[in-house]
Write an enzyme that holds these catalytic residues in place. Structure first.
Site, PDB file in Angstrom:
ATOM      1  N   CYS A  50      -0.690  12.285  -5.655  1.00  0.00           N
ATOM      2  CA  CYS A  50      -0.871  12.272  -7.102  1.00  0.00           C
ATOM      3  C   CYS A  50       0.465  12.666  -7.706  1.00  0.00           C
ATOM      4  O   CYS A  50       1.375  13.068  -6.991  1.00  0.00           O
ATOM      5  CB  CYS A  50      -1.908  13.303  -7.546  1.00  0.00           C
ATOM      6  SG  CYS A  50      -3.531  13.071  -6.808  1.00  0.00           S
TER       7      CYS A  50
ATOM      8  N   ARG B 270       2.575   7.038  -8.082  1.00  0.00           N
ATOM      9  CA  ARG B 270       1.929   7.984  -7.172  1.00  0.00           C
ATOM     10  C   ARG B 270       0.406   7.970  -7.293  1.00  0.00           C
ATOM     11  O   ARG B 270      -0.285   8.638  -6.521  1.00  0.00           O
ATOM     12  CB  ARG B 270       2.435   9.409  -7.436  1.00  0.00           C
ATOM     13  CG  ARG B 270       3.921   9.574  -7.222  1.00  0.00           C
ATOM     14  CD  ARG B 270       4.366  10.981  -7.528  1.00  0.00           C
ATOM     15  NE  ARG B 270       3.804  11.931  -6.584  1.00  0.00           N
ATOM     16  CZ  ARG B 270       4.355  12.234  -5.415  1.00  0.00           C
ATOM     17  NH1 ARG B 270       5.480  11.670  -5.055  1.00  0.00           N
ATOM     18  NH2 ARG B 270       3.781  13.108  -4.611  1.00  0.00           N
TER      19      ARG B 270
ATOM     20  N   TRP C 200      -4.378   9.956  -7.634  1.00  0.00           N
ATOM     21  CA  TRP C 200      -4.763   9.037  -6.554  1.00  0.00           C
ATOM     22  C   TRP C 200      -5.888   9.754  -5.832  1.00  0.00           C
ATOM     23  O   TRP C 200      -5.680  10.749  -5.148  1.00  0.00           O
ATOM     24  CB  TRP C 200      -3.573   8.794  -5.620  1.00  0.00           C
ATOM     25  CG  TRP C 200      -3.904   7.865  -4.514  1.00  0.00           C
ATOM     26  CD1 TRP C 200      -4.212   8.187  -3.224  1.00  0.00           C
ATOM     27  CD2 TRP C 200      -3.966   6.443  -4.592  1.00  0.00           C
ATOM     28  NE1 TRP C 200      -4.459   7.052  -2.508  1.00  0.00           N
ATOM     29  CE2 TRP C 200      -4.324   5.978  -3.307  1.00  0.00           C
ATOM     30  CE3 TRP C 200      -3.765   5.517  -5.621  1.00  0.00           C
ATOM     31  CZ2 TRP C 200      -4.480   4.614  -3.039  1.00  0.00           C
ATOM     32  CZ3 TRP C 200      -3.915   4.187  -5.342  1.00  0.00           C
ATOM     33  CH2 TRP C 200      -4.266   3.744  -4.066  1.00  0.00           C
TER      34      TRP C 200
ATOM     35  N   ASN D  31      -1.598  18.271  -6.660  1.00  0.00           N
ATOM     36  CA  ASN D  31      -1.331  17.143  -5.765  1.00  0.00           C
ATOM     37  C   ASN D  31      -1.440  17.671  -4.343  1.00  0.00           C
ATOM     38  O   ASN D  31      -0.741  18.617  -3.982  1.00  0.00           O
ATOM     39  CB  ASN D  31       0.086  16.604  -6.034  1.00  0.00           C
ATOM     40  CG  ASN D  31       0.600  15.699  -4.916  1.00  0.00           C
ATOM     41  OD1 ASN D  31       1.777  15.679  -4.614  1.00  0.00           O
ATOM     42  ND2 ASN D  31      -0.283  14.960  -4.301  1.00  0.00           N
ATOM     43  N   GLY D  32      -2.330  17.071  -3.560  1.00  0.00           N
ATOM     44  CA  GLY D  32      -2.468  17.504  -2.179  1.00  0.00           C
ATOM     45  C   GLY D  32      -3.919  17.451  -1.756  1.00  0.00           C
ATOM     46  O   GLY D  32      -4.757  16.834  -2.428  1.00  0.00           O
TER      47      GLY D  32
ATOM     48  N   GLU E  26       2.610  -7.312  14.619  1.00  0.00           N
ATOM     49  CA  GLU E  26       2.941  -6.695  13.337  1.00  0.00           C
ATOM     50  C   GLU E  26       4.428  -6.879  13.016  1.00  0.00           C
ATOM     51  O   GLU E  26       4.803  -7.163  11.881  1.00  0.00           O
ATOM     52  CB  GLU E  26       2.546  -5.214  13.367  1.00  0.00           C
ATOM     53  CG  GLU E  26       2.888  -4.408  12.138  1.00  0.00           C
ATOM     54  CD  GLU E  26       2.275  -4.945  10.844  1.00  0.00           C
ATOM     55  OE1 GLU E  26       1.437  -5.858  10.876  1.00  0.00           O
ATOM     56  OE2 GLU E  26       2.691  -4.454   9.777  1.00  0.00           O
TER      57      GLU E  26
ATOM     58  N   LYS F  33       5.794  -8.809   9.709  1.00  0.00           N
ATOM     59  CA  LYS F  33       6.710  -8.188   8.731  1.00  0.00           C
ATOM     60  C   LYS F  33       7.909  -9.095   8.506  1.00  0.00           C
ATOM     61  O   LYS F  33       8.319  -9.316   7.367  1.00  0.00           O
ATOM     62  CB  LYS F  33       7.205  -6.808   9.214  1.00  0.00           C
ATOM     63  CG  LYS F  33       6.203  -5.700   9.160  1.00  0.00           C
ATOM     64  CD  LYS F  33       5.916  -5.147   7.789  1.00  0.00           C
ATOM     65  CE  LYS F  33       4.732  -5.773   7.144  1.00  0.00           C
ATOM     66  NZ  LYS F  33       3.421  -5.393   7.449  1.00  0.00           N
TER      67      LYS F  33
ATOM     68  N   GLU G  25       6.874 -12.339   6.484  1.00  0.00           N
ATOM     69  CA  GLU G  25       6.422 -12.220   5.089  1.00  0.00           C
ATOM     70  C   GLU G  25       7.527 -11.790   4.125  1.00  0.00           C
ATOM     71  O   GLU G  25       7.497 -12.188   2.963  1.00  0.00           O
ATOM     72  CB  GLU G  25       5.184 -11.335   4.960  1.00  0.00           C
ATOM     73  CG  GLU G  25       5.374  -9.889   5.282  1.00  0.00           C
ATOM     74  CD  GLU G  25       4.074  -9.112   5.208  1.00  0.00           C
ATOM     75  OE1 GLU G  25       3.182  -9.483   4.456  1.00  0.00           O
ATOM     76  OE2 GLU G  25       3.969  -8.104   5.930  1.00  0.00           O
TER      77      GLU G  25
ATOM     78  N   HIS H  12       2.664 -19.536  29.538  1.00  0.00           N
ATOM     79  CA  HIS H  12       1.662 -20.576  29.284  1.00  0.00           C
ATOM     80  C   HIS H  12       2.027 -21.426  28.077  1.00  0.00           C
ATOM     81  O   HIS H  12       1.165 -22.072  27.500  1.00  0.00           O
ATOM     82  CB  HIS H  12       0.282 -19.930  29.104  1.00  0.00           C
ATOM     83  CG  HIS H  12      -0.132 -19.139  30.295  1.00  0.00           C
ATOM     84  ND1 HIS H  12      -0.532 -19.713  31.484  1.00  0.00           N
ATOM     85  CD2 HIS H  12      -0.145 -17.801  30.516  1.00  0.00           C
ATOM     86  CE1 HIS H  12      -0.802 -18.762  32.366  1.00  0.00           C
ATOM     87  NE2 HIS H  12      -0.571 -17.587  31.797  1.00  0.00           N
TER      88      HIS H  12
ATOM     89  N   LYS I  17      -0.856  -8.252  -3.179  1.00  0.00           N
ATOM     90  CA  LYS I  17      -1.162  -6.988  -2.498  1.00  0.00           C
ATOM     91  C   LYS I  17      -2.634  -6.940  -2.091  1.00  0.00           C
ATOM     92  O   LYS I  17      -2.976  -6.417  -1.051  1.00  0.00           O
ATOM     93  CB  LYS I  17      -0.820  -5.818  -3.432  1.00  0.00           C
ATOM     94  CG  LYS I  17      -0.888  -4.465  -2.783  1.00  0.00           C
ATOM     95  CD  LYS I  17       0.250  -4.234  -1.812  1.00  0.00           C
ATOM     96  CE  LYS I  17       0.118  -2.930  -1.063  1.00  0.00           C
ATOM     97  NZ  LYS I  17       0.824  -2.967   0.227  1.00  0.00           N
TER      98      LYS I  17
HETATM   99  C1  F6R Z   1       0.882  -7.499   5.247  1.00  0.00           C
HETATM  100  C2  F6R Z   1      -0.274  -7.032   4.507  1.00  0.00           C
HETATM  101  C3  F6R Z   1      -1.501  -7.850   4.583  1.00  0.00           C
HETATM  102  C4  F6R Z   1      -2.763  -6.978   4.453  1.00  0.00           C
HETATM  103  C5  F6R Z   1      -4.004  -7.873   4.375  1.00  0.00           C
HETATM  104  C6  F6R Z   1      -5.254  -7.047   4.337  1.00  0.00           C
HETATM  105  O1  F6R Z   1       1.967  -6.643   5.130  1.00  0.00           O
HETATM  106  O2  F6R Z   1      -0.221  -6.046   3.840  1.00  0.00           O
HETATM  107  O3  F6R Z   1      -1.550  -8.611   5.749  1.00  0.00           O
HETATM  108  O4  F6R Z   1      -2.832  -6.133   5.549  1.00  0.00           O
HETATM  109  O5  F6R Z   1      -3.924  -8.669   3.230  1.00  0.00           O
HETATM  110  O6  F6R Z   1      -5.252  -6.195   3.244  1.00  0.00           O
HETATM  111  P1  F6R Z   1      -6.164  -4.932   3.197  1.00  0.00           P
HETATM  112  O7  F6R Z   1      -5.642  -3.978   4.204  1.00  0.00           O
HETATM  113  O8  F6R Z   1      -6.043  -4.423   1.794  1.00  0.00           O
HETATM  114  O9  F6R Z   1      -7.551  -5.378   3.530  1.00  0.00           O
END
Ligand code: F6R
Length: 612
Positions: A2, A27, A77, A101-102, A485, A489, A492, A508, A607
């Site tokens: 927060c 935050r 948050w 915050n905490g 992963e 990264k 994307e 394979h 996001k």
């Molecule tokens: C990649 C990324 C996405 C999310 C995916 C699921 O860096 O952030 O692949 O992981 O869209 O999102 P959540 O976790 O919000 O269900």
């Protein structure tokens, strides 16, 4: 996570506090509130709180501006208690209001004691106990600073607290433990805030408080004392950041800032969940009592994207540490077939946003078929936790960069805890085994800090490899999800084609792609898969691939086969994913930054994916 702000000085406090909160909105934005002390009638508090983003609080304050020259503010948050006006800060009890915050770990215990004394609580937050403890001490005749001393002695956990008292006209009191708190030293005015951006428009002279410290702020100065009540003198630091730089903590992008926040995200997710002697894991809200844990036949983890990679790691821990059959499924595929799930299955829906449509639909489908649903989410009371029987929240705070980093490692922490909880309830782990694993888990944040520091030089490697158009990431066992992963990264944020592959599958098919232009990132910690992975490294080296090895400690053979070896330091082999993922995030970040892409908001991505 927060944001808190406090002000004492000659000016109207409300506009200054609101402006500070605006700069801390990254935050948290579940609710916001302020408390301002006015001199009227010998001292009164005006408290305004609103659910939702700060704009709603600004509107409420515009309609009825509280007047006074000292006060505190908060942007939330949510971690305990759903986002609502009732749970917004600052709670006021009697003559005192406090922002926090905490996470207060012993809040239930303290709350029970206070309720036993006839006190009633107006919210579900952990913070409200702090307000009651302050009120209790003030009512007994303590000064505000003494009340804070007494309150923090009874609080376990992390906190940055700022309190304003209606009757103490000239000062505010703040306290800090394991949550950030910065004092801003102005000219005839003083500030306190969770982060520098909040105070930077007014002063660039700051004092970061340290653990266990408490400070009294008046117009003319600050008085700091340590946990034992001894006065502390601290040098004032000058900050020369621009306000935007400050919002990113001096980092160029939010993603880089969030990469560096990962140790804290793991720390906060573990906080309060491992009992003091380390022989128990306590997952409040997960609704998994021993009987339920023992009755499970299988765990099915459903998720998308990066969360799916965390789910794959979770599957490995559930099998290896808890001895329970487990499978990780892409939520979109799970919901698109006729999955066989029923009452003896635990379906774990992993989602940082808690809103991803496929994960939500998968959880609902499994629930309809009788399975027990556990949400692992970062956003309190989001759709997936609401659709679940129980929730295990990650405490990463808001993630601004679209590419997930700190939420991923927080998910790893939550899933490791889940495996330990089920492992001990089902008798797979005895007290000694559990204590060894929990101790190793508690050491992870420190190891992560070292690994991040050790790998900050991958920038040079990133520049050297940034023009390669195709990359391969290889891993086995617990390193396979990390290879996936790492590849995700890179693609994307840098728009470079990258494949993550189970190294055992290389022969394979994908080996046909290898030539001297292909960087191969091999995740090779010294675990039970090491020899086999070395075989893969030899194979790609023989085909002239540019090998980047990620490993836990130096290895001469690996060194001769690799263009670069990135070492992350050692932990129990089971927990290596917490460390091996770090250089992969940094490498992707530096390549994207070098290419000049929009790192925090990569093209075509959102996001939260709430459409199919
Ligand atoms: C990649 C990324 C996405 C999310 C995916 C699921 O860096 O952030 O692949 O992981 O869209 O999102 P959540 O976790 O919000 O269900």
């Amino acid at each position: 996570m927060c944001g808190i702000v406090a002000y004492v000085g000659p000016k109207e406090a409300a506009p200054l506090i609101l402006e500070g909160l605006r700069r801390l909105e990254y935050r948290g934005y579940d609710s916001a509130g302020i408390a301002v002390r006015s001199d009227a009638g010998g001292g009164t508090l005006a408290v305004v709180r609103c659910e939702g983003k700060l704009a709603r609080l600004e509107e409420a304050v515009r309609r009825a501006p509280p007047s006074g020259t000292r006060g505190v503010g908060h942007t939330r948050w949510a971690t305990h208690g759903r986002p609502s006006e009732r749970n917004a800060h600052p709670p006021q009890v009697g003559r005192v209001a406090v922002v926090h915050n905490g996470i207060i770990e012993n809040h239930l215990e303290v709350r029970r004691r206070l309720e036993g004394q006839g006190r009633t609580f107006a919210s579900e937050t952990d913070t409200e106990i702090a307000a009651h403890l302050l009120d209790e001490a003030l009512a007994a005749g303590a000064s505000l600073v003494e009340a804070m001393r007494r309150a923090v002695r009874q609080i376990e956990g992390s906190y940055a607290l700022a309190a304003v008292d209606a009757r103490t006209g000239d000062r505010l009191v703040v306290a800090k433990n394991a949550s950030p708190l910065i004092l801003g030293i102005g000219d005839g005015e003083m500030f306190a805030a969770s982060d520098i951006p909040a105070i930077l428009p007014y002063t660039n002279r700051v004092i970061p408080l340290e653990e266990g410290e408490l400070a009294e702020l008046t117009r003319d100065g600050v008085r700091i004392e340590d946990a034992a009540g001894r006065p502390v003198s601290r040098a004032v630091r000058r900050i020369d950041w621009s306000p935007l730089q400050a919002e990113k903590g001096g980092f160029k992008h939010f993603m880089l800032k969030e990469i560096h926040e990962q140790p804290r995200a793991v720390e906060d997710t573990l906080r309060g969940r491992i009992v003091a002697d380390r022989t128990g894991v306590f997952l409040e809200g997960a609704e998994l009592d021993d009987e339920t844990a023992r009755s499970l036949h299988r765990v099915v983890l459903v998720a998308c994207g990066t969360s799916f990679h965390a789910a794959m790691s979770g599957q490995r821990w559930l099998e290896g540490l808890a001895g329970v059959p487990a499978v990780a499924e892409l939520a979109s595929e799970f919901r698109g077939r006729e999955p066989i799930v029923g009452e003896h299955d635990l379906v774990v829906a992993v989602s940082q946003s808690g809103e991803t449509i496929d994960t939500l639909a998968a959880a609902k489908l499994a629930r309809e078929r009788g399975a027990r649903i556990l949400a692992v989410a970062n956003v309190l009371d989001s759709a997936i936790p609401r659709a679940a029987h129980g929730s295990l929240y990650t405490h990463a705070g808001p993630e601004i960069g679209v590419a997930s980093t700190k939420c991923f490692v927080a998910q790893l922490a939550a899933l490791a805890l889940l495996a330990l909880r089920l492992g001990s309830a089902r008798g797979r782990l005895d007290a000694g085994g559990l204590a060894e694993l929990t101790a190793a888990l508690l050491r992870i944040p420190g190891r992560m800090r070292e690994a991040i520091a050790r790998n900050s030089g991958v920038e040079t490697l990133g520049r050297a490899l940034a023009s390669a158009p195709n990359w391969l990431y290889l891993g086995r066992g617990r390193s396979y999800p990390i290879a996936l992963e790492g590849a995700l990264k890179l693609k994307e944020i840098s728009y470079i084609h990258a494949e993550g592959y189970a190294a055992g599958e290389m022969k394979h098919g994908p080996i046909a792609l290898i030539d001297r232009n292909v960087p191969v990132v091999a995740v090779v910690p010294h675990d039970e898969q090491f020899e086999k992975m070395m075989g893969n490294v030899h194979e790609v080296h023989a085909r002239e691939a540019r090998v980047v090895a990620v490993t836990d400690r130096e290895d001469p053979e690996l060194r001769t086969l690799s263009e670069e070896v990135l070492t992350v330091g050692e932990t129990l082999p089971a927990f290596s994913p917490f460390l091996t993922v770090l250089p992969l995030q940094l490498l992707a970040y530096h390549i994207a930054d070098f290419k000049g892409t929009d790192v925090d908001q990569p093209r075509n991505l959102a996001k939260t994916v709430t459409v199919e």
